[in-house]
Design an enzyme around this catalytic site. Sequence first.
Site, short mmCIF file in Angstrom:
data_model
loop_
_atom_site.label_atom_id
_atom_site.label_comp_id
_atom_site.label_asym_id
_atom_site.label_seq_id
_atom_site.Cartn_x
_atom_site.Cartn_y
_atom_site.Cartn_z
CE LYS A 1 -3.91 -2.31 2.16
NZ LYS A 1 -4.56 -2.76 3.38
CD GLN B 1 -3.72 -4.48 6.42
OE1 GLN B 1 -3.81 -3.45 5.79
NE2 GLN B 1 -4.03 -5.65 5.90
CG ASP C 1 -10.10 0.28 4.94
OD1 ASP C 1 -9.75 -0.26 3.87
OD2 ASP C 1 -9.45 0.18 5.99
N1 GUN Z 1 -7.02 -6.45 5.80
C1 GUN Z 1 -7.24 -7.14 4.66
N2 GUN Z 1 -7.84 -6.35 3.74
C2 GUN Z 1 -8.02 -5.14 4.33
C3 GUN Z 1 -8.57 -3.91 3.88
O1 GUN Z 1 -9.07 -3.76 2.76
N3 GUN Z 1 -8.56 -2.89 4.78
C4 GUN Z 1 -8.05 -3.03 6.03
N4 GUN Z 1 -8.09 -1.97 6.83
N5 GUN Z 1 -7.52 -4.17 6.47
C5 GUN Z 1 -7.51 -5.22 5.62
#
Ligand code: GUN
Length: 295
Positions: free
Chosen positions: A53, A97, A120
């Site tokens: 990311k 996350q 998100d």
């Molecule tokens: N863990 C796995 N996929 C995601 C996501 O799209 N957002 C977040 N915050 N955590 C994740």
Amino acid sequence: MSAKIIDGTKISAEIRCELKEEVAGLKAQGVVPGLVVVLVGDDPASAVYVRNKGKACIDIGMASETITLPASTTEADVVDLVKKLNADPRWHGILVQLPLPKQIDESKIINAIDPAKDVDAFHPFNVGKILIGEPIFMPCTPFGVQELLTRSGNDPEGKHVVICGRSNIVGKPLAAMLVQKRKGANATVTIVHTRTKDMASYTRQADILVAAAGSPRMIKADMVREGVVVIDVGTNRVDDPTHPKGWRLVGDVDFDAVKEKASAITPVPGGVGPMTITMLLKNTVKAAKMRSEGR
Ligand code: GUN
């Protein structure tokens, strides 16, 4: 028939090119879109996602920072950090996350994020806005699925979309998005799940089948009709001694068999996966734009 492959890597690269130009435009006005990612604990898979990311942000000219906290961090400390980030003007997007260590209630953390920075789209405010057809942000994986469909010439309008899986991250928000009276939506939507009786009787009616059940290769060829468009959200690690890592990724769809009946299908890897981070970038750029316009 052997299906056309919907190339998520290629579509993702196209969108990132568009975003790079938008970021350059914002920077020319003195706005640097920024995403801060919070990683709690040392889960190796999460560390890889978070690294990717950050790298994706830098690649399109955005600002990015990752804050890593020990696995023993308390819920109150994460909430305090989120509040500080809410107030920090450098960050337009905040991503914590998931999953979080077990002593932390995920919903408490999600609820602490300013909805205007919730890239998100997990905050109940944003979930509600999606449901009533006034989305601010859309969650990254469902948003990626919608973009894959529209950009590959498979607009869901008037189609029967069957979604396997009812998670808060994929199945439920995707259903809410595709049923809206708007461009790229207007679909008839069915959700099937682990308690559905005779799941195949529904999946066989799908014009578009989205597999998001988290079960390796569960969608078999006899569960789909000729000509179906298949989007595979699954990312399951299966043991593979012939692979250098000892495992490989497979989707929720029995790809080799289903591709012989489908008209179009996403591969795993290289389908939905690359789109998820791209839509996170898109949401963060939108957040920066909204703030710069005083929205
Ligand atoms: N863990 C796995 N996929 C995601 C996501 O799209 N957002 C977040 N915050 N955590 C994740």
